[in-house]
Design a protein around this motif. Sequence first.
Motif, PDB file in Angstrom:
ATOM      1  N   GLU A 222      -6.271   2.234  37.970  1.00  0.00           N
ATOM      2  CA  GLU A 222      -5.004   2.595  37.302  1.00  0.00           C
ATOM      3  C   GLU A 222      -4.597   4.034  37.576  1.00  0.00           C
ATOM      4  OE1 GLU A 222      -7.378  -0.323  34.760  1.00  0.00           O
ATOM      5  OE2 GLU A 222      -7.749   1.588  35.787  1.00  0.00           O
ATOM      6  N   SER A 223      -5.492   4.820  38.199  1.00  0.00           N
ATOM      7  CA  SER A 223      -5.182   6.211  38.512  1.00  0.00           C
ATOM      8  C   SER A 223      -3.991   6.293  39.471  1.00  0.00           C
ATOM      9  CB  SER A 223      -6.403   6.879  39.150  1.00  0.00           C
ATOM     10  OG  SER A 223      -6.044   8.059  39.835  1.00  0.00           O
ATOM     11  N   TYR A 224      -3.092   7.219  39.205  1.00  0.00           N
ATOM     12  CA  TYR A 224      -1.906   7.362  40.059  1.00  0.00           C
ATOM     13  C   TYR A 224      -2.290   7.632  41.503  1.00  0.00           C
ATOM     14  CZ  TYR A 224       2.071   9.429  42.386  1.00  0.00           C
ATOM     15  OH  TYR A 224       3.052   9.711  43.310  1.00  0.00           O
ATOM     16  N   MET A 227      -3.374   4.432  42.993  1.00  0.00           N
ATOM     17  CA  MET A 227      -2.214   3.560  43.187  1.00  0.00           C
ATOM     18  C   MET A 227      -1.451   3.956  44.451  1.00  0.00           C
ATOM     19  SD  MET A 227      -0.378   2.957  39.508  1.00  0.00           S
ATOM     20  CE  MET A 227      -1.163   2.201  38.116  1.00  0.00           C
ATOM     21  N   LEU A 228      -1.277   5.250  44.642  1.00  0.00           N
ATOM     22  CA  LEU A 228      -0.564   5.744  45.817  1.00  0.00           C
ATOM     23  C   LEU A 228      -1.355   5.419  47.082  1.00  0.00           C
ATOM     24  CD1 LEU A 228       2.067   7.405  46.350  1.00  0.00           C
ATOM     25  CD2 LEU A 228       0.599   9.436  46.426  1.00  0.00           C
ATOM     26  N   VAL A 246       0.279   3.902  33.851  1.00  0.00           N
ATOM     27  CA  VAL A 246      -0.380   4.693  34.883  1.00  0.00           C
ATOM     28  C   VAL A 246      -1.354   5.649  34.211  1.00  0.00           C
ATOM     29  CG1 VAL A 246       1.415   6.490  34.885  1.00  0.00           C
ATOM     30  CG2 VAL A 246      -0.023   6.175  36.920  1.00  0.00           C
ATOM     31  N   LEU A 248      -3.173   9.259  34.608  1.00  0.00           N
ATOM     32  CA  LEU A 248      -3.102  10.535  35.325  1.00  0.00           C
ATOM     33  C   LEU A 248      -4.374  11.319  35.036  1.00  0.00           C
ATOM     34  CD1 LEU A 248      -1.314  12.179  37.213  1.00  0.00           C
ATOM     35  CD2 LEU A 248      -0.321  13.289  35.204  1.00  0.00           C
ATOM     36  N   THR A 261      -0.722  15.510  42.282  1.00  0.00           N
ATOM     37  CA  THR A 261      -0.545  15.543  40.833  1.00  0.00           C
ATOM     38  C   THR A 261       0.580  16.490  40.401  1.00  0.00           C
ATOM     39  OG1 THR A 261      -2.393  17.122  40.754  1.00  0.00           O
ATOM     40  CG2 THR A 261      -2.886  14.842  40.193  1.00  0.00           C
ATOM     41  N   ASP A 266       5.880  13.183  43.649  1.00  0.00           N
ATOM     42  CA  ASP A 266       4.946  12.425  42.814  1.00  0.00           C
ATOM     43  C   ASP A 266       5.444  12.314  41.380  1.00  0.00           C
ATOM     44  OD1 ASP A 266       2.797  11.909  44.773  1.00  0.00           O
ATOM     45  OD2 ASP A 266       2.623  14.089  44.786  1.00  0.00           O
ATOM     46  N   LEU A 270       5.973   9.102  38.929  1.00  0.00           N
ATOM     47  CA  LEU A 270       5.374   9.041  37.592  1.00  0.00           C
ATOM     48  C   LEU A 270       6.431   8.821  36.522  1.00  0.00           C
ATOM     49  CD1 LEU A 270       2.817  11.981  37.946  1.00  0.00           C
ATOM     50  CD2 LEU A 270       2.236   9.557  37.644  1.00  0.00           C
ATOM     51  N   PHE A 273       7.269   5.239  35.090  1.00  0.00           N
ATOM     52  CA  PHE A 273       6.383   4.530  34.164  1.00  0.00           C
ATOM     53  C   PHE A 273       6.770   4.832  32.722  1.00  0.00           C
ATOM     54  CE2 PHE A 273       3.810   4.587  37.973  1.00  0.00           C
ATOM     55  CZ  PHE A 273       3.132   3.375  37.935  1.00  0.00           C
ATOM     56  N   MET A 276       2.069   6.303  30.039  1.00  0.00           N
ATOM     57  CA  MET A 276       1.110   7.087  30.810  1.00  0.00           C
ATOM     58  C   MET A 276      -0.093   7.386  29.917  1.00  0.00           C
ATOM     59  SD  MET A 276       1.417  10.975  32.356  1.00  0.00           S
ATOM     60  CE  MET A 276       2.494  10.536  33.711  1.00  0.00           C
TER      61      MET A 276
END
Length: 548
Positions: A222-224, A227-228, A246, A248, A261, A266, A270, A273, A276
């Motif tokens: 589930e970490s951004y 995911m990227l 998501v 972070l 980040t 980015d 983010l 969503f 978060m």
Amino acid sequence: MDTDKLGEAAAAHPPEAEKRRGVAAPGAATVLVLVALPLMLVSYFFGDLAADTVVRLHRFKESSSSSSSPAAAADRLLGGLLSPEFDEASCLSRYEASSRWKPSSFRVSPYLVERLRRYEANHRRCGPGTARYRDAVARLRSGDGDGDAECRYVVWLPIQGLGNRMLSLVSTFLYALLTGRVVLVHEPPEMEGLFCEPFPGTSWVLPPDFPYKGGFSAASNESYVNMLKNGVVRHDGDGGALPPYVYLHLEQIHLRLQNHTFCEEDHRVLDRFNWMVLRSDSYFAVALFLVPAYRAELDRMFPAKGSVFHHLGRYLFHPGNRAWGIVERFYDGYLAGADERLGIQVRIVPQMAVPFDVMYEQILRCTREHGLLPQVTSTSESAGGRPPPPPTATATKVKAVLVVSLKREYYDKLHGAYYTNATASGEVVAVYQPSHDGDQHTEARAHNERALAEIYLLSFSDAVVTTAWSTFGYVAHALAGVRPWQLAPLDWGKMRADVACARPASVEPCLHSPPPLVCRARRDRDPAAHLPFLRHCEDVPAGLKLFD
């Protein structure tokens, strides 16, 4: 997943202020006459012996008069930061802390006040217990992550000790302000009741049935960043349907935050969503100033960049009544009567433990070289074998020294030095230490209450000596709005710091672990070289901090 259970957040309904008021109390002038009359008789018969008491009584009258003035009443709200809508008994510290802090040198921006009131209104609309919150959680549970939502959230997860938690929570709240989210705080048992609710008419505590509050790490799917990497989301927006939330991850790894980040592209992703979940041990508020899309809003809220934590920390954090009771009893019993208060905070990291004698010598060098503590005579007696005559009562200056450390040795030695010997200046130095737990126990609520109380006691000092790298020290001096005397990191080759201590450029905490900024590596490898409000930290050369 974390299976810790939290108690239900219940709305308190204390008696109205009128019911608490009761019979009118005598005014300050009446109290002054009743107390002063016998002292005047003592002064008549015993002369100068009562002079110092009368002077201090006069100071009491002045402070009593000023505390009831309109200016003092306005300061209770910290220049408009605090809402007047709370009941005082439910959180005694909220309106009382201002009477112990030195006046702030940072003006509160009217725009920041406006943004805080707007945030509070939105939190009341979308916070726990509302229909909007229930609808948002239902969509989250169903896996629906697409589409605009009336309410959007950032869930804060705690990690590390109290200082790290307070730094990351202020940063998370600032992120929520910038992105229109509601911040919800996962409050494990060791944090229950530690802080008062900061927003009127609602709660920031994450309800205990929230499904996603544990088991996260940098490796989580589930970490951004993951995911990227896995193509679940893309900068161009063609990644397909969004997941329901998501994660972070902003925990430092080898003194760096993760890539992707704090780049603008980015944050555009983010922002899509509605939910978060965020976990951090860092003061990443500094990194938000690196995102160009946030810069204009930040400039309006904080014309003085060095005031970010000072204002938001005073706004958000109010010790609960148990912790505040520790503060009041210790301050009133030991510190309030002093002419001057010096705080000394010593943090020894077990992994790189500085020997006691080395650190104590550095503390003495710092305090003596900068006039924070007076020299002591080699003996309390004069050369003729008789005690030196005591200074007159009105000339004696009392300095209270507050030692805050997990270890007792620093207090013992400093107290012994000033208890056994007279000072060359003639002033009286009284040394105190509220607690000495030996080791850090973040998992224990009583330990955290003592730690929070001592952060606030330090913040009431006129001057502060803090330890390099210490997040605990950062929080204390930033709340105070006082630039500390920061003990320099040790040169391990010499087992000595060449310079005992120095004052940093601002009261702002240091971000130990800046993000790599791969988005602009070709043109902006070092933000401190290009942004006029950033510089590297005095104690952490690779770190970044805000200043004016």
